[in-house]
Design an enzyme around this catalytic site. Structure first.
Site, PDB file in Angstrom:
ATOM      1  N   ASP A 134      -1.406  39.920  -1.199  1.00 55.66           N
ATOM      2  CA  ASP A 134      -3.045  41.213  -0.709  1.00 55.66           C
ATOM      3  C   ASP A 134      -3.918  39.605   0.083  1.00 55.66           C
ATOM      4  O   ASP A 134      -3.766  38.229  -0.643  1.00 55.66           O
ATOM      5  CB  ASP A 134      -3.809  40.987  -2.095  1.00 55.66           C
ATOM      6  CG  ASP A 134      -5.141  41.995  -2.832  1.00 55.66           C
ATOM      7  OD1 ASP A 134      -5.681  41.819  -1.539  1.00 55.66           O
ATOM      8  OD2 ASP A 134      -5.599  41.828  -3.470  1.00 55.66           O
ATOM      9  N   LYS A 173     -12.274  59.256   4.464  1.00 56.52           N
ATOM     10  CA  LYS A 173     -13.080  59.736   2.859  1.00 56.52           C
ATOM     11  C   LYS A 173     -14.022  59.268   2.322  1.00 56.52           C
ATOM     12  O   LYS A 173     -13.811  57.381   1.554  1.00 56.52           O
ATOM     13  CB  LYS A 173     -11.903  60.403   2.773  1.00 56.52           C
ATOM     14  CG  LYS A 173     -11.010  61.551   3.098  1.00 56.52           C
ATOM     15  CD  LYS A 173     -10.545  62.129   2.526  1.00 56.52           C
ATOM     16  CE  LYS A 173      -9.403  62.909   3.251  1.00 56.52           C
ATOM     17  NZ  LYS A 173      -8.304  63.436   2.581  1.00 56.52           N
ATOM     18  N   ASP A 198      -6.792  49.974   8.774  1.00 53.84           N
ATOM     19  CA  ASP A 198      -7.441  51.388   8.111  1.00 53.84           C
ATOM     20  C   ASP A 198      -8.462  51.598   7.743  1.00 53.84           C
ATOM     21  O   ASP A 198      -8.938  50.740   6.924  1.00 53.84           O
ATOM     22  CB  ASP A 198      -5.871  51.543   6.835  1.00 53.84           C
ATOM     23  CG  ASP A 198      -5.854  52.891   6.897  1.00 53.84           C
ATOM     24  OD1 ASP A 198      -7.325  53.920   6.513  1.00 53.84           O
ATOM     25  OD2 ASP A 198      -5.078  53.739   6.779  1.00 53.84           O
ATOM     26  N   GLU A 200      -5.068  36.537  10.061  1.00 52.25           N
ATOM     27  CA  GLU A 200      -5.023  37.338  10.058  1.00 52.25           C
ATOM     28  C   GLU A 200      -4.271  38.185   9.983  1.00 52.25           C
ATOM     29  O   GLU A 200      -3.394  38.317   8.673  1.00 52.25           O
ATOM     30  CB  GLU A 200      -4.048  37.957  12.150  1.00 52.25           C
ATOM     31  CG  GLU A 200      -4.184  39.140  13.085  1.00 52.25           C
ATOM     32  CD  GLU A 200      -3.351  39.095  13.841  1.00 52.25           C
ATOM     33  OE1 GLU A 200      -2.974  40.607  14.061  1.00 52.25           O
ATOM     34  OE2 GLU A 200      -3.280  38.761  14.726  1.00 52.25           O
ATOM     35  N   GLU A 202       0.903  40.231   5.357  1.00 51.85           N
ATOM     36  CA  GLU A 202       1.071  41.942   5.327  1.00 51.85           C
ATOM     37  C   GLU A 202       1.620  42.377   4.089  1.00 51.85           C
ATOM     38  O   GLU A 202       2.667  41.211   3.987  1.00 51.85           O
ATOM     39  CB  GLU A 202       1.201  41.491   7.002  1.00 51.85           C
ATOM     40  CG  GLU A 202       2.188  43.035   7.448  1.00 51.85           C
ATOM     41  CD  GLU A 202       1.719  44.230   7.206  1.00 51.85           C
ATOM     42  OE1 GLU A 202       1.339  44.922   6.401  1.00 51.85           O
ATOM     43  OE2 GLU A 202       0.335  44.763   8.575  1.00 51.85           O
ATOM     44  N   ASP A 254     -11.646  51.127  16.598  1.00 49.56           N
ATOM     45  CA  ASP A 254     -11.727  51.831  17.557  1.00 49.56           C
ATOM     46  C   ASP A 254     -13.193  53.119  16.765  1.00 49.56           C
ATOM     47  O   ASP A 254     -12.773  54.047  16.805  1.00 49.56           O
ATOM     48  CB  ASP A 254     -10.607  52.368  18.049  1.00 49.56           C
ATOM     49  CG  ASP A 254     -10.074  52.948  17.038  1.00 49.56           C
ATOM     50  OD1 ASP A 254      -9.416  54.298  17.319  1.00 49.56           O
ATOM     51  OD2 ASP A 254      -9.886  52.720  16.176  1.00 49.56           O
TER      52      ASP A 254
END
Length: 247
Positions: free
Chosen positions: A129, A155, A151, A77, A102, A187
């Protein structure tokens, strides 16, 4: 396109704090937020080294060797955030080894607290990473890779910071077993379209959806994360995309 503001406390994956971002492969953003509690700091110092994967050492021929006996498959994950999904999966599948990646220290502290409290033995961790971790892994060694509410970097000038890129798709294809899966949840409409485009142009993956409900509804036994619940409360619908590794 929906551009959601993500609070640090409910973010599922690593994010930028507005400071000058730095790049290490596919990782951008800060590594530490709120000051750790005393016990959390102790877990980072003492428990994390026992569970950490050292990519400076040669990878084992089988990733199951990273775990105790009885582990049959290994899943990854990427950006587990608060760890809700990863903890639930590890408890539901004790014969599967789970690797959680993480770089955000506070997320690592949260999952270590849960691992200790619930005496979970089938999780290993990597505080770095994910692209470097994938490069270290032996080929055809993973049963599944999950990327849940990453995330979106909405932009345009930041799109190169998204984890899903042609290079990372190829890296995942290298380590996934035949019929293994990459699962993606977001989402953010634009990032879902981005992911579909990148996976669709790879000959190594096939989108498993046969009907709208296959991507509109979570897969069975899916554990909703805090960010996923927040998105639902705020009226944003998530897509649940599954891609199968093919020859």
């Amino acid at each position: 396109m929906i551009a959601a503001t993500r609070d640090r406390d409910d973010l599922d994956g690593p994010s930028d704090d507005g400071a000058a971002a730095h790049a290490q492969g596919s990782f951008f953003g800060r590594r530490k937020g709120h000051k750790l509690r005393s016990h959390q700091a102790d877990l980072i110092e003492n428990l994390l080294p026992r569970l950490s994967i050292d990519i400076e050492s040669p990878a084992p021929s089988e990733l199951t060797d990273l775990f105790d006996d009885g582990i049959e498959d290994v899943r990854l994950e990427i950006g587990f955030g608060g760890g809700e999904h990863l903890i639930a999966e590890a408890r539901a599948f004790p014969n599967v080894g789970f690797i959680g990646c993480e770089p955000y220290v506070n997320g690592m502290a949260k999952i270590l607290t849960q691992i200790e409290a619930r005496n979970i033995g089938n999780i290993r961790l990597f505080a770095g990473d994910a692209a470097e971790l994938l490069a270290w892994m032996p080929p055809r060694s993973m049963a599944r890779i999950d990327l849940i509410h990453p995330d979106p970097w909405p932009k345009r000038r930041h799109w190169k910071r998204r984890f899903v890129q042609d290079k990372t798709v190829a890296a995942m294809a290298r380590v996934l077993k035949l019929d293994g899966e990459f699962r993606f949840v977001s989402d953010i409409d634009d990032y879902c379209a981005w992911t579909l485009a990148h996976l669709s142009r790879s000959s190594d993956f096939a989108w498993t959806a046969e009907r709208a409900s296959d991507w509109r509804l979570p897969w069975p036994d899916y554990t909703m994360t805090r960010y996923g619940m927040k998105a639902e409360r705020e009226g944003r619908k998530s897509a649940y995309l599954r891609f199968r590794r093919v020859d």
